[in-house]
Write an enzyme that holds these catalytic residues in place. Structure first.
Site, short mmCIF file in Angstrom:
data_model
loop_
_atom_site.label_atom_id
_atom_site.label_comp_id
_atom_site.label_asym_id
_atom_site.label_seq_id
_atom_site.Cartn_x
_atom_site.Cartn_y
_atom_site.Cartn_z
CG PHE A 151 2.36 -0.28 -73.82
CD1 PHE A 151 1.35 0.65 -73.95
CD2 PHE A 151 3.16 -0.22 -72.70
CE1 PHE A 151 1.13 1.62 -72.99
CE2 PHE A 151 2.97 0.74 -71.72
CZ PHE A 151 1.95 1.66 -71.86
CD GLU A 152 4.90 0.09 -82.29
OE1 GLU A 152 5.71 -0.11 -83.21
OE2 GLU A 152 4.44 1.22 -82.02
#
Length: 265
Positions: A62-63
């Site tokens: 995930f960013e």
């Protein structure tokens, strides 16, 4: 009689939504052992579906800094910065460290959508219309430009002529720019657009020209259908393949993950 009825029921094709079709077809493109940069919605559903079927060793990133998030069925996160995703995750790092992983080549696949895409896979998620007076303002890049610049990309989106345009209004995330070797000449030797998954088919890019082409059509879709919904000349081979429809097992996993149909309606 019971046996005959069972045979009849098994022969009935499963019914699925366009979003479920996107998730299933995208999941099938992911491979065991890869690290995928996934956003919420269809990208995350596709990645989890791949983990639960053919790619148990797939790592989701995930960013927001979560590596290997633990996602409970029925509790899909609304954002990649949702901290509930960090519970039981493999690792937590900063956003800067996530981008460093990307820059060092540790991410195999980036997964995103967009409002517009052109024949060379350039994505626009910034605005529609003129830059000085746009008709519509969109969310913008986030980490999209970084991901598209450094990793192989899978894009999932609805196939409409207004989305598949000759030239995007703005390049938020680079594909193959003007085709040929222009991406490398611009200083982006790695990555590039790998596949575009739509509700009509699966698209790839020619090795030399880097122009978009049709690799497969979904069941019931004709060459004329996909051409009519594309704003540029899109080649369809005479011997184009037809994808296998989503299976009941694949659909069951998706519906367990998203029982309220927030992303798969």
């Amino acid at each position: 009689m019971t046996t005959e009825r069972a045979r009849v029921s098994l022969s009935v094709a499963p019914v699925y939504t366009g979003s479920e079709l996107l998730a299933v077809m995208s999941a099938r493109l992911l491979k065991d052992g890869q690290t995928v940069f996934a956003g919420v919605g269809i990208p995350l559903l596709a990645a989890i579906l791949a983990q639960k079927t053919h790619a148990p060793g797939l790592t989701i990133l995930f960013e927001g800094g979560v590596i290997g998030p633990f996602v409970e069925a029925g509790k899909l996160p609304p954002s990649t910065n949702e901290q509930r995703c960090s519970r039981r995750a493999n690792m937590l790092v900063s956003i800067t460290e996530v981008l460093l992983l990307l820059q060092r080549g540790y991410v195999d696949v980036g997964f995103m959508g967009g409002a517009q895409i052109d024949r060379f896979g350039n994505l626009n998620s910034s605005f529609i219309g003129d830059a000085e007076n746009p008709k519509i303002r969109l969310p913008g890049t986030g980490g999209g430009n970084d991901i598209a610049s450094l990793a192989d990309m899978i894009v999932a989106m609805k196939h409409e002529k207004r989305r598949f345009v000759e030239k995007v209004d703005f390049i938020t995330s680079p594909g193959f720019l003007d085709g040929g070797d222009t991406r490398a000449q611009a200083g982006l030797p790695a990555g590039g657009m790998f596949r575009v998954v739509t509700d009509l088919g699966i698209l790839g890019f020619e090795a030399e020209s880097r122009a978009m082409t049709v690799l497969a059509l979904h069941p019931g879709v004709s060459a004329d259908d996909i051409k009519a919904n594309t704003g540029f000349d899109l080649p369809v081979p005479d011997d184009v393949e037809v994808t296998q429809a989503p299976t009941m097992d694949e659909l069951a996993i998706l519906r367990e993950l998203d029982p309220e149909r927030l992303y798969t309606a």
